[in-house]
Design an enzyme around this catalytic site. Sequence first.
Site, PDB file in Angstrom:
ATOM      1  N   GLN A   1     -58.264 -25.755 -66.846  1.00 36.25           N
ATOM      2  CA  GLN A   1     -58.257 -26.230 -65.455  1.00 36.25           C
ATOM      3  C   GLN A   1     -58.096 -25.110 -64.434  1.00 36.25           C
ATOM      4  OE1 GLN A   1     -59.090 -29.128 -64.475  1.00 36.25           O
ATOM      5  NE2 GLN A   1     -59.042 -30.197 -66.429  1.00 36.25           N
TER       6      GLN A   1
ATOM      7  N   ASP B   1     -53.881 -21.966 -71.932  1.00 31.90           N
ATOM      8  CA  ASP B   1     -54.974 -22.928 -71.817  1.00 31.90           C
ATOM      9  C   ASP B   1     -55.500 -22.861 -70.384  1.00 31.90           C
ATOM     10  OD1 ASP B   1     -56.508 -25.148 -71.320  1.00 31.90           O
ATOM     11  OD2 ASP B   1     -55.139 -26.590 -72.237  1.00 31.90           O
TER      12      ASP B   1
ATOM     13  N   LYS C   1     -66.210 -27.084 -67.397  1.00 37.94           N
ATOM     14  CA  LYS C   1     -65.282 -27.272 -66.272  1.00 37.94           C
ATOM     15  C   LYS C   1     -65.420 -26.152 -65.236  1.00 37.94           C
ATOM     16  CE  LYS C   1     -61.842 -29.639 -69.123  1.00 37.94           C
ATOM     17  NZ  LYS C   1     -61.842 -31.067 -68.796  1.00 37.94           N
TER      18      LYS C   1
ATOM     19  N   CYS D   1     -55.207 -37.534 -71.432  1.00 37.65           N
ATOM     20  CA  CYS D   1     -54.905 -36.778 -72.672  1.00 37.65           C
ATOM     21  C   CYS D   1     -53.567 -36.045 -72.569  1.00 37.65           C
ATOM     22  CB  CYS D   1     -56.020 -35.787 -73.018  1.00 37.65           C
ATOM     23  SG  CYS D   1     -57.535 -36.587 -73.504  1.00 37.65           S
TER      24      CYS D   1
ATOM     25  N   HIS E   1     -51.936 -30.683 -72.471  1.00 34.27           N
ATOM     26  CA  HIS E   1     -53.037 -31.562 -72.870  1.00 34.27           C
ATOM     27  C   HIS E   1     -52.936 -31.746 -74.389  1.00 34.27           C
ATOM     28  CE1 HIS E   1     -57.300 -32.600 -73.663  1.00 34.27           C
ATOM     29  NE2 HIS E   1     -57.394 -32.900 -72.382  1.00 34.27           N
TER      30      HIS E   1
HETATM   31  N1  PMP Z   1     -56.758 -28.466 -71.735  1.00 35.75           N
HETATM   32  C1  PMP Z   1     -56.808 -28.979 -70.509  1.00 35.75           C
HETATM   33  C2  PMP Z   1     -55.741 -28.645 -69.528  1.00 35.75           C
HETATM   34  C3  PMP Z   1     -57.858 -29.813 -70.152  1.00 35.75           C
HETATM   35  O1  PMP Z   1     -57.901 -30.338 -68.926  1.00 35.75           O
HETATM   36  C4  PMP Z   1     -58.866 -30.098 -71.099  1.00 35.75           C
HETATM   37  C5  PMP Z   1     -60.008 -31.043 -70.768  1.00 35.75           C
HETATM   38  N2  PMP Z   1     -59.622 -32.199 -70.125  1.00 35.75           N
HETATM   39  C6  PMP Z   1     -58.776 -29.516 -72.359  1.00 35.75           C
HETATM   40  C7  PMP Z   1     -57.705 -28.701 -72.640  1.00 35.75           C
HETATM   41  C8  PMP Z   1     -59.811 -29.753 -73.411  1.00 35.75           C
HETATM   42  O2  PMP Z   1     -61.018 -29.218 -73.005  1.00 35.75           O
HETATM   43  P1  PMP Z   1     -62.358 -29.526 -73.820  1.00 35.75           P
HETATM   44  O3  PMP Z   1     -62.412 -31.009 -73.973  1.00 35.75           O
HETATM   45  O4  PMP Z   1     -63.449 -28.992 -72.949  1.00 35.75           O
HETATM   46  O5  PMP Z   1     -62.253 -28.813 -75.122  1.00 35.75           O
END
Ligand code: PMP
Length: 415
Positions: free
Chosen positions: A212, A209, A235, A373, A132
């Site tokens: 998910q 990370d 999430k 993203c 991401h």
């Molecule tokens: N890493 C992953 C794999 C994600 O799916 C996301 C959110 N889409 C993020 C990081 C960023 O998370 P946040 O916007 O809650 O900081």
Amino acid sequence: MGTTIQTLEHNLDIAEIRRQFPVLNQQVNDKPLVYLDNAATTQKPLAVIDALKNYYQKDNANIHRGIHTLAERATADFEKTRDAVKTFIGAEYREEIIFTKGTTEGINLVAQTWGRANLKEGDEILLSAMEHHSNMVPWQMIAHEKKALIKIIPINDAGELLMDEYEQLLNSRTKLVAVVHASNALGTINPIKQIVQLAHRHGAVVLIDGAQSTSHLDIAVSDWSADFFVFSGHKVYGPTGVGVLYGKRALLEAMPPYQGGGEMIGEVRYDGFTWNELPYKFEAGTPNIADVIALKAALDFIDVLGKQNIRSYENSLLQYAYSKLEHLEGLRFIGTAKEKVSIQSFVFNDIHHQDLGIILDKEGIAIRTGHHCTQPLMGRLAITGTSRASFAVYNTIEEIDRLEAGLKKAIKLFR
Ligand code: PMP
């Protein structure tokens, strides 16, 4: 297939679970809402909403330094969440749990503190091809500043990491490996334990990370020997604006603070300051008290259902979605790894994902479309974006049938 789901539904009582999520019970464009955008954010159960309401109605006070009753109550509840998180992710010490505003802030914290203190010219950072932007840009920023090098662990066309290539990339210059546990665009579950073991053989630190994975999979940071682990409250059925950074105690102790301000200090003089002990060293300013408190209600919600039950039910939903969607003319699945969380991306050669998203919304169906993203990943797969359906424990096979019908309608419109 049908029987498995019936049994699982019976085990988990999906109807009862859905009653805990009032937002699901509404019409969108005159159709009952089908919410399949859970990888972007999950809906919140009543227990979380009530915890927020309860805090503001009964306990609102600033925490840690107050000696009055409300401040003590708020502080106790805030710190209870720290203990709950420690257990939930299998950490050893409560001091290893730092509250942030989310995954993104947790990664930036590590990049700006550990990264700034430890990276130097010529050092190497390994990221996977499926990261991401949140686990890519903070490293690009610090790598640029320190003249460190970023290398990418490649993937195959199914969206699985090439572990042999990963091993080859590791060397004595590798200072950090930052990888996603479960990919938000592909659903792939990466072999975290093995990734950590290999990195540690070369003395590299590993950041995982968990944005998910935390709502779907067992998290065991201590058992994996992960150095850093991050996730977001929103999430995991919790509120927005709260997240967690886990760091190994010795690493966190050796790191300089992130932001300066109240709470993170030991003593302040006109000519300098000392910093507070863990975890407060990294929690400058008034934190997101209400949302931290409500995060515990979200973790309790998951614990009561049981991660194993959630995972097998969601996996059945994913399999059911495969069986329904694979026959649709022109549909191509993106992300077909063997080990996956309940996320499915797909593309049509002749229907733009954005058009698809709009048509499905007219049917009351919420999916996510775009690059998720993960622009570099989209480039690797030679696409500009996907349509993505992501399932949570409250979704049903009937909702997948609605998705299939919606897609059929879109196909008819476009051909
Ligand atoms: N890493 C992953 C794999 C994600 O799916 C996301 C959110 N889409 C993020 C990081 C960023 O998370 P946040 O916007 O809650 O900081």
